[in-house]
Design an enzyme around this catalytic site. Structure first.
Site, mmCIF file in Angstrom:
data_model
loop_
_atom_site.group_PDB
_atom_site.id
_atom_site.type_symbol
_atom_site.label_atom_id
_atom_site.label_comp_id
_atom_site.label_asym_id
_atom_site.label_seq_id
_atom_site.Cartn_x
_atom_site.Cartn_y
_atom_site.Cartn_z
ATOM 1 N N THR A 189 71.260 74.552 -37.491
ATOM 2 C CA THR A 189 72.552 75.173 -37.208
ATOM 3 C C THR A 189 73.204 75.594 -38.518
ATOM 4 O O THR A 189 72.911 75.020 -39.566
ATOM 5 C CB THR A 189 73.501 74.191 -36.482
ATOM 6 O OG1 THR A 189 73.418 72.958 -37.167
ATOM 7 C CG2 THR A 189 73.125 74.008 -35.032
ATOM 8 N N GLY A 190 74.080 76.587 -38.441
ATOM 9 C CA GLY A 190 74.818 77.027 -39.626
ATOM 10 C C GLY A 190 73.891 77.513 -40.722
ATOM 11 O O GLY A 190 74.255 77.504 -41.896
ATOM 12 N N ARG A 191 72.680 77.907 -40.339
ATOM 13 C CA ARG A 191 71.715 78.448 -41.299
ATOM 14 C C ARG A 191 71.276 77.448 -42.379
ATOM 15 O O ARG A 191 70.809 77.815 -43.426
ATOM 16 C CB ARG A 191 72.239 79.725 -41.983
ATOM 17 C CG ARG A 191 72.456 80.872 -41.030
ATOM 18 C CD ARG A 191 71.104 81.362 -40.504
ATOM 19 N NE ARG A 191 71.255 82.528 -39.649
ATOM 20 C CZ ARG A 191 71.467 82.472 -38.326
ATOM 21 N NH1 ARG A 191 71.537 81.306 -37.724
ATOM 22 N NH2 ARG A 191 71.577 83.562 -37.624
ATOM 23 N N SER A 192 71.489 76.158 -42.115
ATOM 24 C CA SER A 192 71.017 75.180 -43.084
ATOM 25 C C SER A 192 69.600 74.766 -42.675
ATOM 26 O O SER A 192 69.391 73.773 -41.993
ATOM 27 C CB SER A 192 71.944 73.962 -43.094
ATOM 28 O OG SER A 192 71.343 72.956 -43.849
#
Ligand SMILES: Cc1cc2nc3c(=O)[nH]c(=O)nc-3n(C[C@H](O)[C@H](O)[C@H](O)COP(=O)(O)O)c2cc1C
Length: 213
Positions: A189-192
């Site tokens: 999620t959140g590009r992490s």
């Protein structure tokens, strides 16, 4: 054609734990785990992989092939040895394999050297294939220009209907890619995103590094 702007195409990924704690020390076991999980959810063949090669002209080329066997010896696929990929592997045996499993938001990269498997193993697999596939691979000059598709289809049809035992052509068989590097990528999620690379060391152990996403 008008310009197609895809900059708004964006999806949020579900997060799955993939960290130093859950990672397996052996990349083959890590692959085995992810492959089993992908096989449960991927609608299309989870064993489809992008094989990239590059011959002496240094121009990379990629195509999908099916992974037919894997073990600690390497990753096996079957093809025509005289195809573009076959010629490129002759010139430069370094290959890259890429698996993309969208339902788990996962990607696995494998880099290694390809070599032909022994004739008997290719023959065993060839014989296990449906007759129509045997006929097609025995008659196809894969990657050469096909002038008359209708004629080719008729040749396949007549070979199949002849009922004769179809011989495996000498230019057809398997390659095994022996990995020297793996990389596992898990979308978060959140590009992490989480990325771990395994490099084969001289003492045959695997060095694991986390990479920036
Ligand atoms: C889902 C899928 C599976 C494929 N599996 C194979 C395969 O196992 N072996 C093969 O030679 N080609 C396979 N192909 C065809 C290759 O992508 C490619 O067109 C062909 O091997 C010729 O590649 P080349 O000209 O780069 O050598 C497959 C294609 C797709 C889309």
């Amino acid at each position: 054609m008008e310009i197609k702007d895809l900059s708004g195409m964006r999806k949020d990924y579900v997060s799955e734990d993939f960290s130093e704690k859950s990672l397996l020390a052996d990349p083959y076991l890590q692959f085995d785990k992810w492959f089993a999980e992908a096989s449960l959810v991927e609608e299309f063949e989870a064993n489809a992989m992008v094989l990239s090669t590059s011959g002496s002209d240094n121009r990379p080329s990629s195509r999908v092939v099916l992974l037919k066997k894997y073990s600690k010896d390497g990753f096996v696929f079957f093809t025509n040895y005289l195809s573009r990929k076959g010629r490129e592997i002759d010139e430069n045996p370094w290959c890259s394999l890429l698996f993309f499993w969208p339902h788990r938001v996962r990607q696995v990269r494998v880099e290694g050297v390809a070599e032909k498997i022994v004739y008997e193993d290719s023959l065993e697999y060839f014989k296990s294939r449906p007759v129509i596939s045997q006929a097609s691979s025995s008659l196809s000059l894969q990657s050469s220009i096909l002038e008359d598709k209708e004629r080719f289809d008729k040749m396949i049809e007549s070979l199949v209907s002849s009922g004769e035992d179809i011989k495996m052509p000498p230019h057809w068989g398997g390659y095994i890619v022996k990995p020297e590097r793996f990389e596992f990528w898990q979308g978060g999620t959140g590009r992490s995103h989480d990325r771990f690379r395994y490099d084969l060391e001289e003492d045959h152990s695997w060095r694991i590094s986390r990479l920036y996403p």
